[in-house]
Design a protein around this motif. Structure first.
Motif, PDB file in Angstrom:
ATOM      1  N   GLY A  44       0.841  -1.259   0.116  1.00 46.75           N
ATOM      2  CA  GLY A  44       0.060  -0.185   0.105  1.00 46.75           C
ATOM      3  C   GLY A  44       0.813   1.233  -0.166  1.00 46.75           C
ATOM      4  N   GLY A  45       2.046   1.277   0.723  1.00 40.12           N
ATOM      5  CA  GLY A  45       2.804   2.367   0.668  1.00 40.12           C
ATOM      6  C   GLY A  45       3.610   2.517  -0.599  1.00 40.12           C
ATOM      7  N   LEU A  46       3.843   1.544  -1.351  1.00 39.46           N
ATOM      8  CA  LEU A  46       4.511   1.954  -2.740  1.00 39.46           C
ATOM      9  C   LEU A  46       3.299   2.570  -3.566  1.00 39.46           C
ATOM     10  N   ALA A  47       2.088   2.181  -3.630  1.00 36.40           N
ATOM     11  CA  ALA A  47       0.958   2.625  -4.360  1.00 36.40           C
ATOM     12  C   ALA A  47       0.850   4.114  -3.884  1.00 36.40           C
ATOM     13  N   VAL A  48       0.622   4.234  -2.386  1.00 36.42           N
ATOM     14  CA  VAL A  48       0.570   5.641  -2.251  1.00 36.42           C
ATOM     15  C   VAL A  48       1.589   6.681  -2.427  1.00 36.42           C
ATOM     16  N   PHE A  49       2.795   6.285  -2.396  1.00 35.25           N
ATOM     17  CA  PHE A  49       3.894   7.184  -2.412  1.00 35.25           C
ATOM     18  C   PHE A  49       4.189   7.388  -4.258  1.00 35.25           C
ATOM     19  N   GLY A  50       3.928   6.315  -4.726  1.00 30.12           N
ATOM     20  CA  GLY A  50       3.830   6.303  -6.387  1.00 30.12           C
ATOM     21  C   GLY A  50       2.970   7.461  -6.853  1.00 30.12           C
ATOM     22  N   GLY A  51       1.609   7.628  -5.991  1.00 36.35           N
ATOM     23  CA  GLY A  51       0.520   8.446  -6.379  1.00 36.35           C
ATOM     24  C   GLY A  51       1.021   9.907  -6.083  1.00 36.35           C
ATOM     25  N   PHE A  52       1.716   9.967  -4.724  1.00 40.57           N
ATOM     26  CA  PHE A  52       2.258  11.335  -4.441  1.00 40.57           C
ATOM     27  C   PHE A  52       3.282  11.837  -5.360  1.00 40.57           C
ATOM     28  N   THR A  53       4.095  10.853  -5.964  1.00 40.55           N
ATOM     29  CA  THR A  53       5.121  11.449  -7.004  1.00 40.55           C
ATOM     30  C   THR A  53       4.298  11.956  -7.951  1.00 40.55           C
ATOM     31  N   LEU A  54       3.386  11.482  -8.622  1.00 44.68           N
ATOM     32  CA  LEU A  54       2.390  12.061  -9.607  1.00 44.68           C
ATOM     33  C   LEU A  54       1.973  13.617  -9.230  1.00 44.68           C
ATOM     34  N   TYR A  55       1.425  13.461  -8.029  1.00 45.56           N
ATOM     35  CA  TYR A  55       0.586  14.577  -7.453  1.00 45.56           C
ATOM     36  C   TYR A  55       1.640  15.748  -7.416  1.00 45.56           C
ATOM     37  N   ASP A  56       2.856  15.483  -6.653  1.00 42.37           N
ATOM     38  CA  ASP A  56       3.767  16.389  -6.290  1.00 42.37           C
ATOM     39  C   ASP A  56       4.610  16.967  -7.611  1.00 42.37           C
ATOM     40  N   THR A  57       4.745  16.302  -8.814  1.00 39.62           N
ATOM     41  CA  THR A  57       5.190  16.777  -9.919  1.00 39.62           C
ATOM     42  C   THR A  57       4.261  17.829 -10.472  1.00 39.62           C
ATOM     43  N   GLN A  58       2.910  17.435 -10.549  1.00 40.86           N
ATOM     44  CA  GLN A  58       1.899  18.247 -11.214  1.00 40.86           C
ATOM     45  C   GLN A  58       1.756  19.674 -10.011  1.00 40.86           C
ATOM     46  N   LYS A  59       2.064  19.461  -8.939  1.00 40.34           N
ATOM     47  CA  LYS A  59       1.888  20.530  -8.031  1.00 40.34           C
ATOM     48  C   LYS A  59       3.108  21.454  -8.077  1.00 40.34           C
ATOM     49  N   VAL A  60       4.536  20.935  -8.619  1.00 36.18           N
ATOM     50  CA  VAL A  60       5.563  21.765  -8.808  1.00 36.18           C
ATOM     51  C   VAL A  60       5.133  22.512  -9.963  1.00 36.18           C
ATOM     52  N   LEU A  61       4.680  21.976 -11.235  1.00 36.31           N
ATOM     53  CA  LEU A  61       4.297  22.794 -12.411  1.00 36.31           C
ATOM     54  C   LEU A  61       3.164  23.675 -11.996  1.00 36.31           C
ATOM     55  N   GLN A  62       2.309  23.652 -11.339  1.00 38.74           N
ATOM     56  CA  GLN A  62       1.259  24.560 -11.021  1.00 38.74           C
ATOM     57  C   GLN A  62       1.874  25.696 -10.286  1.00 38.74           C
ATOM     58  N   HIS A  63       2.891  25.542  -9.190  1.00 38.34           N
ATOM     59  CA  HIS A  63       3.559  26.588  -8.297  1.00 38.34           C
ATOM     60  C   HIS A  63       4.416  27.323  -9.509  1.00 38.34           C
ATOM     61  N   ALA A  64       4.926  26.724 -10.508  1.00 42.00           N
ATOM     62  CA  ALA A  64       5.697  27.192 -11.376  1.00 42.00           C
ATOM     63  C   ALA A  64       5.024  28.117 -12.219  1.00 42.00           C
ATOM     64  N   ARG A  65       3.823  27.897 -12.737  1.00 43.05           N
ATOM     65  CA  ARG A  65       2.828  28.935 -13.361  1.00 43.05           C
ATOM     66  C   ARG A  65       2.531  29.997 -12.579  1.00 43.05           C
TER      67      ARG A  65
END
Length: 343
Positions: free
Chosen positions: A282-303
């Motif tokens: 479950g931790g692998l799935a959750v933190f894999g999801g967080f990688t997707l989320y954090d990457t898009q959050k970085v791009l949102q903060h960049a804009r």
């Protein structure tokens, strides 16, 4: 901010939580089997050589990864009898397949603006550069601490003390970094370095394990995070930002399952088995999801930073990705350790 608290990698608690109790009446697990009177952290009264203590600690730590080994004996291991070339080919196929599968599964809707603008690309590159630098600091510092005997002293400490002190050190430096202005260059990087050193202190006992296992875990973690970050960077804008709420609930469940063996008696074998599986897979799935989320959050903060809505702060952005990497890495070590003992 609650997600950062729950995403802290309780590495020692998770890795060592299945060690046997010294007494049946004890309600917590300790990291040693001998009397604590002769193993005080700050005394020199012990008559046993330090090398003997370190050897016992190393064996104790490695034994912590052998739980439920019998449950997996019937599963075939495709790399067990192959040559080095076959194993490398198998590992490369896993990595390549992960990238392709992640891209096909999660990236069916790509960006509609013709690609990533230069400012977003620069912001993302700087964030990942800081993430890599932070992981490097953690690795070098953990190695130095391990050679100095810190790992033994940490494992000889009560696990509740380890969890409490690690939370204070990690959260203190992390919140200090978040609340420091990017203009205050020296203080911000000093606090960020302190955060990385706190993670190194917690993870240093992993170096009791074989270096080749840690190297493979690092490679697989980098491949998993790299493929998911690529998907997040090239996917439709804000496609995965909705995952924040579900991921927070998931990481809360994973954190609770990681702490469960500290309070659940060893006789509840089935409950401990399921808590282990939730923490691991479950931790692998959750933190894999967080990688997707954090990457898009970085791009949102960049804009937002490009429009002047927020300040540019790649140091703060990198902390989220560092926590994702560490949590995935710890679980990769656990999985590869189980596979190695099935050979």
């Amino acid at each position: 901010m609650a997600s950062f608290v729950l995403r802290r990698p309780f590495a020692l608690t998770s890795a060592l939580r299945q060690l046997p109790n010294k007494a049946a009446s004890s309600t917590t697990r300790t990291f040693h089997n001998s009397s604590p009177v002769n193993q005080h952290l700050f005394t020199q009264r012990s008559t046993t050589p330090l090398s003997s203590h370190l050897s016992k600690s190393r064996q104790t730590f490695q034994n912590a990864f052998r739980r439920h080994e019998s449950s997996y004996q019937g599963i075939p291991n495709p790399t067990a009898g192959g040559t080095l070339g076959q194993r490398l080919l198998y590992g490369g196929a896993i990595i390549g397949g992960t990238v392709v599968a992640a891209n096909l599964l999660f990236n069916r809707e790509t960006r509609e603006d013709g690609g990533m603008p230069p400012y977003e690309r620069s912001y993302l590159n700087e964030t990942f550069a800081h993430t890599g630098l932070g992981i490097g600091i953690i690795g070098v510092a953990a190695s130095a601490m391990h050679r100095s005997g810190w790992s033994y002293r940490l494992m000889a400490t009560n696990p509740w003390v380890v969890v409490g002190c690690s939370l204070v050190a990690s959260l203190g430096t992390m919140y200090g970094t978040f609340n420091t202005s990017p203009d205050n260059y020296v203080q911000k990087y000093a606090l960020w370095t302190g955060f990385n050193l706190a993670q190194a202190a917690i993870l240093s006992p992993l170096l009791f394990l074989h270096p080749s296992l840690l190297a493979r875990a690092g490679l697989y973690t980098a491949a998993m995070m790299g493929s998911l970050a690529f998907v997040g960077a090239t996917a439709k804008q804000e496609k995965y930002l909705y995952l924040g709420g579900p991921l927070l609930a998931g990481v809360a469940l994973v954190a609770v399952s990681g702490l469960a063996p500290l309070v659940i008696p060893a006789t509840a074998a089935r409950t401990l088995m399921w808590s282990e599986r939730i923490w691991l897979y479950g931790g692998l799935a959750v933190f894999g999801g967080f990688t997707l989320y954090d990457t898009q959050k970085v791009l949102q903060h960049a804009r937002m930073a490009e429009r002047g809505v927020v300040r540019k702060d790649v140091v703060n952005e990198s902390i989220s990705l560092e926590l994702d990497f560490l949590n995935i890495f710890i679980r990769m070590v656990r999985i590869l350790g189980m596979q190695q003992r099935r050979k």
